[in-house]
Design a protein around this motif. Structure first.
Motif, PDB file in Angstrom:
ATOM      1  N   LEU A 191       0.852  -1.178   0.243  1.00  0.00           N
ATOM      2  CA  LEU A 191       0.142  -0.013  -0.145  1.00  0.00           C
ATOM      3  C   LEU A 191       0.788   1.340  -0.001  1.00  0.00           C
ATOM      4  O   LEU A 191       0.483   2.141  -0.649  1.00  0.00           O
ATOM      5  CB  LEU A 191      -0.781   0.035   1.365  1.00  0.00           C
ATOM      6  N   ASN A 194       7.009   1.120  -2.779  1.00  0.00           N
ATOM      7  CA  ASN A 194       7.303   0.636  -4.191  1.00  0.00           C
ATOM      8  C   ASN A 194       7.940  -0.552  -4.059  1.00  0.00           C
ATOM      9  O   ASN A 194       8.507  -0.983  -3.208  1.00  0.00           O
ATOM     10  CB  ASN A 194       8.241   1.539  -5.113  1.00  0.00           C
ATOM     11  N   HIS A 198       5.002  -3.805  -8.027  1.00  0.00           N
ATOM     12  CA  HIS A 198       4.669  -2.502  -8.506  1.00  0.00           C
ATOM     13  C   HIS A 198       5.529  -2.167  -9.589  1.00  0.00           C
ATOM     14  O   HIS A 198       5.176  -1.602 -10.694  1.00  0.00           O
ATOM     15  CB  HIS A 198       4.465  -1.594  -7.477  1.00  0.00           C
ATOM     16  N   SER A 212       2.723   3.584 -16.115  1.00  0.00           N
ATOM     17  CA  SER A 212       2.039   3.498 -14.668  1.00  0.00           C
ATOM     18  C   SER A 212       3.163   3.460 -13.664  1.00  0.00           C
ATOM     19  O   SER A 212       4.479   2.694 -14.217  1.00  0.00           O
ATOM     20  CB  SER A 212       0.884   2.414 -14.568  1.00  0.00           C
ATOM     21  N   ASN A 213       2.937   3.640 -12.481  1.00  0.00           N
ATOM     22  CA  ASN A 213       3.712   3.165 -11.349  1.00  0.00           C
ATOM     23  C   ASN A 213       5.129   3.703 -11.471  1.00  0.00           C
ATOM     24  O   ASN A 213       6.100   3.128 -11.607  1.00  0.00           O
ATOM     25  CB  ASN A 213       3.746   1.736 -11.294  1.00  0.00           C
ATOM     26  N   ILE A 219       4.960   4.339  -3.273  1.00  0.00           N
ATOM     27  CA  ILE A 219       3.861   4.175  -3.945  1.00  0.00           C
ATOM     28  C   ILE A 219       2.752   5.219  -3.811  1.00  0.00           C
ATOM     29  O   ILE A 219       1.814   5.086  -4.747  1.00  0.00           O
ATOM     30  CB  ILE A 219       3.571   2.589  -4.357  1.00  0.00           C
ATOM     31  N   ILE A 220       2.747   5.740  -2.879  1.00  0.00           N
ATOM     32  CA  ILE A 220       1.494   6.482  -2.707  1.00  0.00           C
ATOM     33  C   ILE A 220       1.379   7.728  -3.564  1.00  0.00           C
ATOM     34  O   ILE A 220       0.382   8.190  -3.719  1.00  0.00           O
ATOM     35  CB  ILE A 220       1.754   7.211  -1.021  1.00  0.00           C
ATOM     36  N   ASP A 222       1.818   7.374  -6.627  1.00  0.00           N
ATOM     37  CA  ASP A 222       0.975   6.893  -7.829  1.00  0.00           C
ATOM     38  C   ASP A 222      -0.481   6.734  -7.548  1.00  0.00           C
ATOM     39  O   ASP A 222      -1.448   7.174  -8.333  1.00  0.00           O
ATOM     40  CB  ASP A 222       1.442   5.419  -8.335  1.00  0.00           C
ATOM     41  N   ARG A 223      -0.670   6.483  -6.280  1.00  0.00           N
ATOM     42  CA  ARG A 223      -2.008   6.267  -5.753  1.00  0.00           C
ATOM     43  C   ARG A 223      -2.848   7.603  -5.613  1.00  0.00           C
ATOM     44  O   ARG A 223      -3.969   7.760  -6.051  1.00  0.00           O
ATOM     45  CB  ARG A 223      -2.137   5.641  -4.540  1.00  0.00           C
ATOM     46  N   PHE A 228      -1.634   4.560 -10.669  1.00  0.00           N
ATOM     47  CA  PHE A 228      -1.250   3.265 -10.120  1.00  0.00           C
ATOM     48  C   PHE A 228      -2.012   2.160 -10.618  1.00  0.00           C
ATOM     49  O   PHE A 228      -3.288   2.100 -10.988  1.00  0.00           O
ATOM     50  CB  PHE A 228      -1.638   3.207  -8.752  1.00  0.00           C
ATOM     51  N   GLU A 230      -2.073  -2.093 -10.509  1.00  0.00           N
ATOM     52  CA  GLU A 230      -1.875  -3.215  -9.957  1.00  0.00           C
ATOM     53  C   GLU A 230      -1.401  -4.449 -10.833  1.00  0.00           C
ATOM     54  O   GLU A 230      -1.982  -4.678 -12.023  1.00  0.00           O
ATOM     55  CB  GLU A 230      -3.062  -3.714  -8.906  1.00  0.00           C
ATOM     56  N   PRO A 312      -8.085  -0.561 -14.482  1.00  0.00           N
ATOM     57  CA  PRO A 312      -7.120   0.371 -14.122  1.00  0.00           C
ATOM     58  C   PRO A 312      -6.088   0.185 -15.182  1.00  0.00           C
ATOM     59  O   PRO A 312      -5.798  -0.787 -15.747  1.00  0.00           O
ATOM     60  CB  PRO A 312      -6.612  -0.198 -12.863  1.00  0.00           C
TER      61      PRO A 312
END
Length: 331
Positions: A191, A194, A198, A212-213, A219-220, A222-223, A228, A230, A312
């Protein structure tokens, strides 16, 4: 009274210190994959791994030869700082956090502007994904001028030496996520940070995974900024670039996109706007719409798999109309 802000710590070069760890980890990964015959493994290809090691060596050499340019610009900007955070542990932690955000935007720009993609593409050029791939780094990053993204950090009060230190920590962190030997991790880690899962997505050429990513350590970002995607077991990552270059020559790996980009930009019969488009628009852009960028590839995929629309990384059904933003000759 002595100005404590001038007592600058002697920050170590963490990337140089980490080199023995890199070598040991690459050998350990190779041994693990051979012994376990891991289902996910992309494996090692000797020439590919050697190319990655040579690219890493060239990156170190280019840093020694040209590193003074970026550092000199940041030291010049230091005189205009509005504050001085000093060198306490919390200042280092805050600098790391903000520089990680800076890295996210650099990385996103590197995939969306051909000028920066020209130096970053070599990192994605391997069709294998293992720890040696992490060392496949650019020789030409100074020429893009993207070091200017660190100037705001200097102006708000972080010393250039501290910025270089936390940048090194970020790069060292990213080494271990270039592997297929580690699957998905504990959910709280996935969550926030990275992870190999990811970053496999980031290196994949599957349409849903393109662009992406972009995260470095966290990784926050990208979120937060909607980039982001998955990793899905039903769509395992395929590595490389959309049009693989098919060479292990490190000089071709380092410079091929610069050559192609300049050849496109200086072909006869183009307007100035079209020439600038070949330099600064996203990879895959062309003045006559004859090439396909990542948005086109995603749309093509959804046309073939309409049940995937809106998932996504993929456009919804409303985004499948033919693109009309390409410049036509003479525009």
């Amino acid at each position: 009274m002595m100005d404590l802000s001038q007592l600058i710590p002697n920050y170590p070069d963490v990337t140089q210190i980490a080199i023995p760890f890199f070598i040991i980890a690459i050998l350990a990964e190779l041994a693990y994959l051979k012994l376990t015959h891991a289902e996910r493994k992309a494996g090692f290809e000797t020439r590919d791994t050697l190319t990655s090691l040579l690219m890493g060596t060239g990156n170190v050499v280019s840093g020694l030869l040209l590193g003074f340019v970026a550092f000199g610009v940041l030291m010049w900007a230091w005189q205009f700082r509005v504050y001085d955070f000093g060198f306490s542990w919390w200042a280092v932690a805050l600098c790391f956090l903000l520089d990680d955000l800076r890295y996210y935007w650099y990385h996103r720009i590197a995939h969306r502007s051909r000028w920066v993609w020209a130096e970053h593409v070599n990192h994605h050029s391997s069709q294998h994904y293992n720890l040696s791939t992490a060392l496949r780094q650019s020789w030409t990053s100074t020429f893009t001028g993207m070091f200017v993204l660190r100037i705001p950090l200097v102006l708000i009060g972080f010393h250039p030496l501290m910025i270089a230190f936390v940048g090194g920590l970020n790069l060292v962190y990213q080494f271990w996520i270039h592997t297929e030997a580690i699957g998905k991790m504990w959910k709280p880690i996935e969550l926030i940070f990275n992870t190999p899962s990811h970053h496999r997505v980031h290196h994949a050429t599957n349409p849903r995974y393109l662009d992406s990513n972009y995260a470095g350590t966290l990784i926050i970002w990208d979120r937060m900024f909607g980039s982001f995607v998955e990793e899905l077991d039903e769509d395992m990552p395929r590595y490389g670039i959309v049009k693989n270059i098919g060479t292990f020559n490190p000089f071709k790996v380092a410079f091929h996109e610069w050559v192609n980009m300049l050849r496109d930009a200086f072909q006869p019969g183009l307007t100035m706007r079209q020439r600038l488009g070949y330099l600064f628009m996203p990879p895959g852009w062309s003045h006559d719409g004859s090439r396909k960028g990542s948005e086109d590839l995603k749309a093509d995929y959804v046309r073939l798999h309409p049940d995937q629309a809106g998932m996504p990384g993929l456009p919804g059904a409303e985004a499948l109309e033919p693109r009309k933003d390409a410049l036509v000759p003479g525009e």
